[in-house]
Design a protein around this motif. Structure first.
Motif, PDB file in Angstrom:
ATOM      1  N   GLU A 124      -4.170  -2.146   3.153  1.00  0.00           N
ATOM      2  CA  GLU A 124      -5.493  -2.730   2.699  1.00  0.00           C
ATOM      3  C   GLU A 124      -5.719  -2.225   1.395  1.00  0.00           C
ATOM      4  O   GLU A 124      -5.787  -2.415   0.448  1.00  0.00           O
ATOM      5  N   LYS A 125      -5.886  -0.356   1.565  1.00  0.00           N
ATOM      6  CA  LYS A 125      -6.405   0.530   1.276  1.00  0.00           C
ATOM      7  C   LYS A 125      -5.358   0.905  -0.088  1.00  0.00           C
ATOM      8  O   LYS A 125      -6.202   1.255  -0.746  1.00  0.00           O
ATOM      9  N   LEU A 130      -3.636   6.165   5.746  1.00  0.00           N
ATOM     10  CA  LEU A 130      -4.323   5.312   4.670  1.00  0.00           C
ATOM     11  C   LEU A 130      -4.084   3.674   4.941  1.00  0.00           C
ATOM     12  O   LEU A 130      -2.309   3.784   5.489  1.00  0.00           O
ATOM     13  N   SER A 167     -10.749   9.301  -3.337  1.00  0.00           N
ATOM     14  CA  SER A 167     -11.928   8.104  -2.306  1.00  0.00           C
ATOM     15  C   SER A 167     -10.323   8.781  -0.973  1.00  0.00           C
ATOM     16  O   SER A 167     -10.389   8.059   0.564  1.00  0.00           O
ATOM     17  N   LEU A 168      -9.729   9.075  -1.564  1.00  0.00           N
ATOM     18  CA  LEU A 168      -7.951   8.748  -0.570  1.00  0.00           C
ATOM     19  C   LEU A 168      -7.549  10.291   0.272  1.00  0.00           C
ATOM     20  O   LEU A 168      -7.068  10.037   1.256  1.00  0.00           O
ATOM     21  N   ASP A 199      -5.790  -1.726  -2.966  1.00  0.00           N
ATOM     22  CA  ASP A 199      -6.921  -2.495  -3.282  1.00  0.00           C
ATOM     23  C   ASP A 199      -6.942  -0.647  -4.637  1.00  0.00           C
ATOM     24  O   ASP A 199      -7.449  -1.022  -5.351  1.00  0.00           O
ATOM     25  N   TYR A 200      -7.041   0.172  -3.911  1.00  0.00           N
ATOM     26  CA  TYR A 200      -6.534   1.231  -4.552  1.00  0.00           C
ATOM     27  C   TYR A 200      -5.800   1.287  -6.282  1.00  0.00           C
ATOM     28  O   TYR A 200      -6.308   1.343  -7.124  1.00  0.00           O
TER      29      TYR A 200
END
Length: 199
Positions: free
Chosen positions: A137-138, A134, A164-165, A141-142
């Motif tokens: 940024e991800k 990950l 989605s992770l 965002d999550y």
């Protein structure tokens, strides 16, 4: 025979409703602290049984209790670090950074206690979550979108954003990761004469 869910968790209440059985809810008040030298598996095994016994002091019938921990393997591959509910953005970020590219193991215990006969069945379900690598940024965002600060490990396994992770999940009961292994519970109830479907 009456059915009692020994839990204040809205997730477990929602899961148990899937079996279309009538049940009451009683929240057990116990000390959930980890004991010295207690492994995560020993912890969830003990807590599920203690919750059931606590409710049995004041209620009769079949008592369902459960507990869950998420653990992260250390450098030696030993699942001993328990991932807590982060409660803050900073802590959730740190936990997801630790989980990135790693494996998180969910241990979900289940106890069914017949308060009339004192017969107790206890089971532990293991699920493994393989995380993607990950980016910062991800993760940000999550967390902004989901805000899972009251969830162990800082993520929700039951939502599309949460999954989605993941690269993949290993386990034979999808409900166990949310908090209640319904496949095993149905088997336990059958042994106590409670059928989910008509015979």
């Amino acid at each position: 025979m009456s059915l009692i869910l020994a839990s204040s968790s809205p997730f477990r209440k929602k899961l148990l409703k899937k079996l279309s059985l009538d049940f009451d809810i009683v929240s057990p008040e116990i000390d959930e602290s980890r004991q010295d030298n207690e492994t995560p598996k020993q912890l969830v095994f003990r807590l599920a049984q203690e919750k059931a016994r606590e409710v049995a002091k004041t209620h009769s019938g079949l008592i369902i209790a459960s507990d869950q921990v998420a653990t992260l393997a250390d450098g030696a591959g030993v699942d001993d670090e328990i991932l807590t509910k982060p409660q803050s953005h900073k802590n959730a970020t740190r936990q997801l950074e630790q989980s990135s590219g790693n494996v998180v193991t969910f241990l979900t215990s289940l106890t069914l206690l017949n308060a009339h006969t004192n017969n107790m069945q206890t089971y532990i379900h293991t699920s493994k979550v393989f995380f993607k690598v990950l980016s910062a940024e991800k993760i940000e965002d999550y967390l902004q979108k989901e805000q899972p600060y009251n969830c162990a490990g800082g993520f929700k396994s039951e939502t599309p954003l949460g999954v989605s992770l993941f690269e993949r999940i290993e386990g034979d009961d999808v409900d166990a990761m949310v908090g209640l292994p319904l496949i095993q519970l149905a088997k336990m109830l059958e042994k106590e004469g409670v059928s989910i479907l008509k015979k």
